[in-house]
Write an enzyme that holds these catalytic residues in place. Structure first.
Site, short mmCIF file in Angstrom:
data_model
loop_
_atom_site.label_atom_id
_atom_site.label_comp_id
_atom_site.label_asym_id
_atom_site.label_seq_id
_atom_site.Cartn_x
_atom_site.Cartn_y
_atom_site.Cartn_z
N CYS A 49 -2.47 -0.43 7.58
CA CYS A 49 -1.74 0.84 7.50
C CYS A 49 -1.95 1.67 8.76
CB CYS A 49 -2.19 1.61 6.26
SG CYS A 49 -1.74 0.75 4.72
N HIS A 52 0.85 -1.19 0.00
CA HIS A 52 0.00 0.00 0.00
C HIS A 52 0.88 1.24 0.00
CE1 HIS A 52 -3.78 -2.08 1.86
NE2 HIS A 52 -3.24 -2.80 0.90
N GLU A 66 0.79 3.78 1.82
CA GLU A 66 1.16 4.17 3.18
C GLU A 66 2.36 3.37 3.69
OE1 GLU A 66 -1.87 3.32 1.98
OE2 GLU A 66 -3.45 3.94 3.37
N CYS A 78 -6.51 1.53 5.69
CA CYS A 78 -7.02 0.25 6.18
C CYS A 78 -6.43 -0.05 7.57
CB CYS A 78 -6.66 -0.87 5.21
SG CYS A 78 -4.88 -1.27 5.18
#
Length: 157
Positions: free
Chosen positions: A91, A58, A60, A88
């Site tokens: 993260c 991701h 992040e 999410c």
């Protein structure tokens, strides 16, 4: 968000530019930047889940890794995370572990969002908490995701 601080808008625009890079690579368009207390960008990334065949790639997570390398520490005290979509649970949990001060996001994520939509990890009694600013440039951030999936549906038909 009405009345978002000028810096939040500026940095979210940079995160949106990262999201556009993801879309250009046929990745879900999520962008993230990490800014230190001196207002310097120390991490910047976009989703690379498909490119790397890695469910954890991701924006992040990649930006956090860059920021920790740039700062030479596992803790990002004084840092703010700007991400185009509500993070999410993975993260958001990483933000706790990295000890960031603040998370600013654009559009909510009703299926997996862990700072407003499904749950709010920043409200749990963990060893570290962080401030959350929601819905900065929400329309622009939501549009990027909506257009990406609209295009995907059109190419599948």
């Amino acid at each position: 968000m009405i009345g978002a601080p000028k810096d939040d808008i500026y940095f979210m625009q940079i995160a949106l530019a990262e999201a556009k890079k993801a879309a250009a690579k046929d990745e879900v368009p999520v962008g993230c930047i990490i800014v230190d207390k001196e207002q310097q960008i120390v991490g910047r990334a976009f989703n690379q889940v498909e490119t790397l065949s890695d469910a954890t790639a991701h924006a992040e997570m990649i930006a956090l890794t860059q920021a920790m390398a740039a700062k030479g520490t596992k803790w990002l005290n004084g840092c703010s995370v700007y991400v185009t979509i509500e993070p999410c649970l993975m993260c958001s949990g990483a933000f706790v572990l990295a000890r960031v001060d603040r998370v600013i996001y654009g559009a909510p994520e009703p299926k997996t969002g862990a700072l407003e939509s499904v749950m709010n990890i920043s409200q749990l009694p963990l060893n570290h908490t962080f401030a959350v600013t929601r819905r900065v440039l929400e329309a622009e951030c939501a549009f990027a995701i909506q257009e990406f999936f609209k295009r995907k549906r059109q190419t599948q038909n």
